[in-house]
Design an enzyme around this catalytic site. Structure first.
Site, mmCIF file in Angstrom:
data_model
loop_
_atom_site.group_PDB
_atom_site.id
_atom_site.type_symbol
_atom_site.label_atom_id
_atom_site.label_comp_id
_atom_site.label_asym_id
_atom_site.label_seq_id
_atom_site.Cartn_x
_atom_site.Cartn_y
_atom_site.Cartn_z
ATOM 1 N N ARG A 236 0.699 -1.133 0.045
ATOM 2 C CA ARG A 236 0.007 -0.087 0.084
ATOM 3 C C ARG A 236 0.901 1.360 0.015
ATOM 4 O O ARG A 236 0.516 2.401 -0.762
ATOM 5 C CB ARG A 236 -0.815 0.003 1.230
ATOM 6 C CG ARG A 236 -2.419 0.551 1.145
ATOM 7 C CD ARG A 236 -3.001 0.151 2.280
ATOM 8 N NE ARG A 236 -3.535 -1.196 2.191
ATOM 9 C CZ ARG A 236 -3.542 -2.105 3.119
ATOM 10 N NH1 ARG A 236 -3.011 -1.900 4.176
ATOM 11 N NH2 ARG A 236 -4.054 -3.321 2.947
ATOM 12 N N GLN A 330 -8.097 15.971 -19.937
ATOM 13 C CA GLN A 330 -9.039 17.155 -20.300
ATOM 14 C C GLN A 330 -8.424 18.234 -20.690
ATOM 15 O O GLN A 330 -8.572 19.071 -21.938
ATOM 16 C CB GLN A 330 -10.121 17.602 -19.186
ATOM 17 C CG GLN A 330 -10.903 18.381 -19.681
ATOM 18 C CD GLN A 330 -12.305 17.838 -20.120
ATOM 19 O OE1 GLN A 330 -12.307 16.460 -19.963
ATOM 20 N NE2 GLN A 330 -12.943 18.290 -20.752
ATOM 21 N N ILE A 331 -7.135 18.681 -20.399
ATOM 22 C CA ILE A 331 -6.484 19.572 -20.663
ATOM 23 C C ILE A 331 -5.756 19.521 -21.938
ATOM 24 O O ILE A 331 -5.648 20.317 -22.947
ATOM 25 C CB ILE A 331 -5.332 19.986 -19.556
ATOM 26 C CG1 ILE A 331 -6.077 20.559 -18.341
ATOM 27 C CG2 ILE A 331 -4.111 20.890 -20.148
ATOM 28 C CD1 ILE A 331 -4.645 20.547 -17.211
ATOM 29 N N GLU A 357 -4.334 -3.320 -3.848
ATOM 30 C CA GLU A 357 -3.892 -3.168 -2.310
ATOM 31 C C GLU A 357 -4.997 -2.554 -1.379
ATOM 32 O O GLU A 357 -4.709 -1.827 -0.537
ATOM 33 C CB GLU A 357 -2.644 -2.503 -2.362
ATOM 34 C CG GLU A 357 -1.342 -3.252 -2.207
ATOM 35 C CD GLU A 357 -1.131 -4.003 -3.514
ATOM 36 O OE1 GLU A 357 -1.856 -3.826 -4.511
ATOM 37 O OE2 GLU A 357 -0.043 -4.750 -3.608
#
Lengths: 377, 82
Positions: A236, A330-331, A357
């Site tokens: 993790r 998006q940009i 994880e």
């Protein structure tokens, strides 16, 4: 164990000892080729060798704060390579923490050198974040153990030399070291995943796999679950760092594109809505970096609070990665959706970070449980 | 502060709603999961400067604060001998 059986490794991969050397390694050996890895569906042997040259398969040679920085940088370049590092690191750490002298003697050196790659086998067709639901069994026999069951979504499974397999014993869940070449082990590649497409996932079938008594890694009985808890905690942490790397990659790609691309005679970067997206990327990258560093500092100090700190860091960084990868596409507009677009890869990879994880839903349950306990003090 | 008191403080800090004394079986109370077990082992190792070997990771060593305190005493005694 194929890394040392091939031609001498190409020169040029300097040792990675921290963030700056990791950044240099990634910019030289990973970033220019990561989209090609994504298209071909695998990290090539050449890069695995260069990673070995750089010492990346020896994660225990560095402290946890540094490991987080290195995995962030690798994640900035290629989430598939970072995923391979994650599971290898989990196996290496578990061996050091829980292994016997004999187990360490057999595996530590080849794992550290990258002569053997490790993979982590927990998920099954019917059990993912619900680890308690696994059905793979480890049956104790007179002279060892027999493993039966199916593991899937195993990162690096196509390439790994040793699997850390979690299986149900008579009393609990145990961890077992299973060499890939053990009779009864079958590896089936999984191709065309949404994200981390080059991480060489596989389904691993264990059909009457007979192992010696020394295959069990760590304690049996009630504390066996701790092996899984500790291993997942480290995974993790690495995923949190890798997710942060995706945010940073989105920021760098988007800021560069916004400065170059003009709309109505003005750079995109001058538009307030674009500035808002970039400023949120900057802010979340810094916040995620602090959370990851704090989790790493607590690990280095041996503080039990690192477990919850890591949950929080992973939850924050993975959701930030998914959000900002979407904004990065998006940009970039249509070019962000085009074949070979790095931000399209970040977008697909980021979604995976919210699932692996421990899914974000499980993370929220765990984090909220802690908050509930604290508020009753 | 004794090891027993420090261990009890840690458990009570995590589960303030529970009333726990030094001889109470924390497993019987039903709130020990693998996450808490890991935290407990990390706490003991960090606080008392010991490494708990695999063979000592038995349920009977962790049932009560008394048992954990005795484990700490054994491990620190081993350190002194070494």
């Amino acid at each position: 164990m194929t890394l040392t059986s091939t031609a001498p490794a190409p020169a040029g991969a300097a040792p990675v000892t921290g963030r700056s050397s990791a950044r240099a390694f990634v910019d030289t050996h990973v970033v220019p080729y990561a989209d090609a890895y994504d298209s071909s569906g695998r990290v090539p042997e050449d890069l695995l060798r260069r990673a070995a040259e750089a010492g990346l398969w020896d994660p225990l040679s560095m402290d946890m704060v540094t490991l987080g920085e290195v995995h962030e940088e690798v994640g900035r370049g290629c989430s598939s390579l970072r995923s391979l590092l994650t599971v290898h690191t989990m196996v290496s750490w578990t061996l050091r923490r829980w292994g016997t002298d004999a187990q360490r003697d057999r595996w530590s050196a080849p794992l550290a050198a990258g002569d053997a790659l490790g993979a982590f086998c927990l998920s099954e067709p019917g059990a993912g974040s619900d680890a308690a639901g696994i059905t793979t069994t480890a049956t104790q026999t007179g002279d060892g153990w027999v493993i039966d069951g199916v593991k899937t979504w195993t990162t690096g499974g196509q390439r790994a030399d040793v699997f850390l397999v979690f299986a149900r014993t008579a009393t609990s869940i145990g961890a077992f070291l299973v060499p890939r070449d053990t009779p009864g082990v079958t590896v089936t590649p999984i191709d065309d995943m949404l994200g981390t497409r080059a991480s060489m996932l596989a389904t691993i079938t264990f059909d009457g796999v007979a192992l010696g008594p020394d295959a069990l890694l760590g304690p049996s009985g009630f504390t066996a679950g701790m092996v899984l808890t500790g291993t997942l905690d480290l995974g993790r942490y690495s995923v949190a760092a890798g997710s942060l790397g995706i945010v940073q990659a989105c920021l760098e790609a988007s800021a560069g594109y916004a400065a170059r691309r003009e709309v109505g005679g003005r750079p995109l970067a001058e538009l307030p809505l674009i500035q808002a997206k970039l400023s949120d990327m900057v802010t979340d990258a810094r916040a995620a970096r602090l959370l990851v560093a704090e989790a790493g500092r607590l690990k280095d100090a041996g503080e039990s609070a690192t477990i919850m700190a890591t949950w929080v860091a992973k939850y924050f960084a993975s959701t930030a990665a998914a959000r900002h990868a979407s904004e990065a596409v998006q940009i970039h507009g249509a070019s962000g959706c085009a074949p070979g677009s790095p931000v399209a890869r970040f977008y697909r990879d980021a979604k995976v970070m919210e699932i692996i994880e421990g899914s974000n839903e499980v993370q929220r349950i765990t984090i909220a449980g802690q908050a509930e306990r604290e508020t009753t003090r | 502060m004794s090891s027993k008191t420090q261990i009890l403080d840690f458990i009570r800090g995590r589960y303030p709603q529970a009333e726990i004394d030094e001889s109470q079986d924390i497993f019987a109370l039903g709130f020990v999961n693998s996450l808490f077990a890991m935290e407990l082992v990390m706490f003991v190792e960090k606080t008392f400067g010991v490494t708990i070997p695999n063979e000592e990771l038995r349920i009977d060593n962790f049932r009560t604060a008394d048992a954990m305190s005795a484990l700490v005493a054994r491990l620190t005694s081993d350190l002194a001998v070494a």
